[in-house]
Scaffold this motif. Structure first.
Motif, PDB file in Angstrom:
ATOM      1  N   THR A   1      -6.205  10.227   6.173  1.00 45.14           N
ATOM      2  CA  THR A   1      -5.734   9.147   5.035  1.00 45.14           C
ATOM      3  C   THR A   1      -6.889   7.743   4.477  1.00 45.14           C
ATOM      4  O   THR A   1      -6.755   6.807   3.463  1.00 45.14           O
TER       5      THR A   1
ATOM      6  N   VAL B   1      -3.141  12.496  -0.739  1.00 40.91           N
ATOM      7  CA  VAL B   1      -3.593  12.321   0.489  1.00 40.91           C
ATOM      8  C   VAL B   1      -4.551  12.884   0.517  1.00 40.91           C
ATOM      9  O   VAL B   1      -3.219  14.572   0.309  1.00 40.91           O
TER      10      VAL B   1
ATOM     11  N   GLY C   1      -3.751   9.264  -6.354  1.00 38.03           N
ATOM     12  CA  GLY C   1      -2.420   8.651  -4.934  1.00 38.03           C
ATOM     13  C   GLY C   1      -3.290   9.374  -4.184  1.00 38.03           C
ATOM     14  O   GLY C   1      -1.931   9.527  -3.268  1.00 38.03           O
TER      15      GLY C   1
ATOM     16  N   GLU D   1       0.382  -1.166   0.040  1.00 38.25           N
ATOM     17  CA  GLU D   1       0.035   0.166  -0.177  1.00 38.25           C
ATOM     18  C   GLU D   1       0.815   1.385   0.081  1.00 38.25           C
ATOM     19  O   GLU D   1       1.732   1.316   0.453  1.00 38.25           O
ATOM     20  N   THR D   2       0.574   1.905  -1.222  1.00 39.38           N
ATOM     21  CA  THR D   2       1.262   3.344  -0.174  1.00 39.38           C
ATOM     22  C   THR D   2       0.263   4.578  -0.965  1.00 39.38           C
ATOM     23  O   THR D   2      -0.884   4.824  -1.703  1.00 39.38           O
ATOM     24  N   PHE D   3       0.675   6.115  -0.615  1.00 43.01           N
ATOM     25  CA  PHE D   3      -0.303   7.191  -0.890  1.00 43.01           C
ATOM     26  C   PHE D   3       1.020   8.148  -1.240  1.00 43.01           C
ATOM     27  O   PHE D   3       2.431   7.857  -0.976  1.00 43.01           O
ATOM     28  N   LYS D   4       0.368   8.962  -1.787  1.00 47.01           N
ATOM     29  CA  LYS D   4       1.737  10.262  -1.742  1.00 47.01           C
ATOM     30  C   LYS D   4       1.128  11.589  -1.297  1.00 47.01           C
ATOM     31  O   LYS D   4      -0.097  11.979  -1.256  1.00 47.01           O
TER      32      LYS D   4
ATOM     33  N   ILE E   1      -7.966   9.265   0.266  1.00 45.01           N
ATOM     34  CA  ILE E   1      -7.190   9.751  -1.708  1.00 45.01           C
ATOM     35  C   ILE E   1      -7.525   9.834  -2.629  1.00 45.01           C
ATOM     36  O   ILE E   1      -9.090   8.365  -3.044  1.00 45.01           O
TER      37      ILE E   1
END
Length: 440
Positions: free
Chosen positions: A347, A356, A354, A284-287, A350
């Protein structure tokens, strides 16, 4: 090896930056650890560690005589003992008495000049009534079980104390009896016991490939940005946040990744999820989109199940009213502080690209101080009833009750001078009343 495509990076930068509201902050507590605060090394440490900063001369020559290397702040290197400096993160979890766990930075700013700066974390108790901070315990990181797979500065010793020549520590969290640390040279996640014994070292993995910085132990002179490494120098983990459930660690890189040719992939940071129970990355990732003028983040901590605080900063220090004019060098700040913010993110929000959601923000260069709570003078024309944090690196933030937060700086001892023109910064702990920032 993980590479970023320059064209793909260009497309990513077109994603919109999410707006946020600016809300007020009021100073209600101000405490500090004096700049010239030193600790004795542990009894079994090599004698060499009693003098720190021996490798900080500009010409790279070793200096053994304490105080022989002159500094513009007036606090000269090397030091007798280990400096208490560079607080670079607060853990979400506190000790049984409510005291803070805090992380000490790698030493003197680089891998080359810090091999005699011992790595540690501490327990702190701030007394905002008196302005003092008690250092309750300093825990020294060590690797007697040889978990670290590469040669360390004190490899041949029995206890194998770790130093700033081995790792650059920036983010701290505690899950049960395990200490988790995010660092920049790998970048790695490190696990340890509460008494500082290393138990694990975890390379960073994004999209199935390991991320490397130019200070990674496997890289050599000639390594190419965007090809051999994609994390810029001093761009590894600056924020390591723990969800209140303790299920997930989120590591936020300090700076944007770089593409082939060395350019940023965009004005945003990557944030990666790690499962501490499984000891592995979840995928899992986000920017996180940087505020205009910010070049890096300083810390990252949750306040509830989905919302978290992020410190954003530029690379300046000192009050803007004392900015140097063209050709001016003395009695002024060549690059004063401008962008020092704390952003609230969510969080659970999103977007399709991608990114936040950024909800609200406070300005650490514009804090109300109607009751004159500030304990330290600031050089510059700071208006009456206002307080600023004009430091190059502000690296610690944590919620402190329903309406307050505590914010701290990394004083980069003895190099940073942002509060006063020619005096080394203290390690300050600032308590702010920010009900609008924390509101549901």
């Amino acid at each position: 090896m993980f590479r970023l495509n320059a064209v793909a990076g260009l497309l990513i930068t077109t994603a919109p930056v999410l707006a946020q509201d600016m809300v007020p902050a009021t100073l209600v507590g101000h405490a500090a650890i004096p700049a010239n605060t030193m600790s004795a090394p542990p009894a079994d440490a090599p004698q060499d560690l009693w003098i720190s900063g021996k490798f900080t001369s500009r010409d790279g020559q070793r200096a053994d005589e304490p105080g022989s290397l002159s500094q513009r702040t007036g606090l000269n290197l090397p030091f007798i003992g280990q400096p208490f400096q560079g607080i670079s993160g607060y853990a979400y979890q506190r000790d049984a008495d409510g005291n803070l766990y805090a992380l000490i930075d790698n030493g003197f700013g680089s891998k080359l000049n810090s091999p005699d700066a011992m790595l540690s974390f501490v327990r702190l108790a701030a007394d905002f009534e008196t302005g003092s901070v008690d250092i309750l315990d300093r825990i020294w990181l060590h690797d007697p079980d040889k978990i670290v797979p590469f040669r360390i500065a004190y490899d041949a010793t029995e206890t194998r104390y770790l130093t700033g020549g081995d790792f650059d520590l920036e983010g701290l969290q505690i899950v049960g009896d395990t200490v988790w640390i995010g660092e920049e040279f790998g970048p790695y996640l490190i696990s340890a016991t509460l008494d500082g014994r290393i138990t694990g070292l975890y390379p960073t993995v994004l999209e199935g490939a390991e991320l490397l910085s130019p200070d990674h132990p496997t890289l050599r002179v000639g390594a190419e940005a965007g090809v051999d490494y994609t994390v810029p120098r001093s761009g590894g983990y600056e924020g390591l946040a723990l969800t209140p459930s303790g299920d997930t660690l989120w590591g936020m890189l300090e700076k944007p990744l770089v593409v082939e040719g060395g350019e940023n992939e965009g004005e945003f940071l990557r944030v990666l999820a790690f499962d501490p129970a499984a000891g592995d990355w979840t995928g899992e990732t986000f920017k996180f989109a940087l505020t205009e003028g910010a070049v890096a983040i300083g810390d990252f901590n949750f306040i509830d199940d989905t919302r978290a605080l992020v410190i954003e900063r530029d690379s300046g220090q000192g009050d803007p009213s004392l900015a140097c004019a063209d050709g001016e060098e003395d009695g002024c700040f060549p690059r004063p502080a401008q962008v020092k913010r704390i952003s609230l993110i969510d969080t659970s929000q999103i977007d399709a690209d991608g990114f936040v959601a950024k909800l609200r923000q406070i300005d650490l260069m514009d804090i109300a101080d109607p009751d004159g709570v500030a304990r330290l003078p600031t050089d510059g024309d700071v208006p009456a009833g206002r307080f600023t944090m004009p430091f190059v690196t502000i690296e610690s933030v944590i919620r402190d009750g329903d309406e307050h937060i505590i914010v701290g700086n990394d004083n980069n001892l003895p190099f940073s001078a942002g509060r006063l023109l020619a005096s080394p910064d203290a390690n300050e702990m600032v308590r702010l009343h920010v009900p609008e920032l924390l509101a549901e």
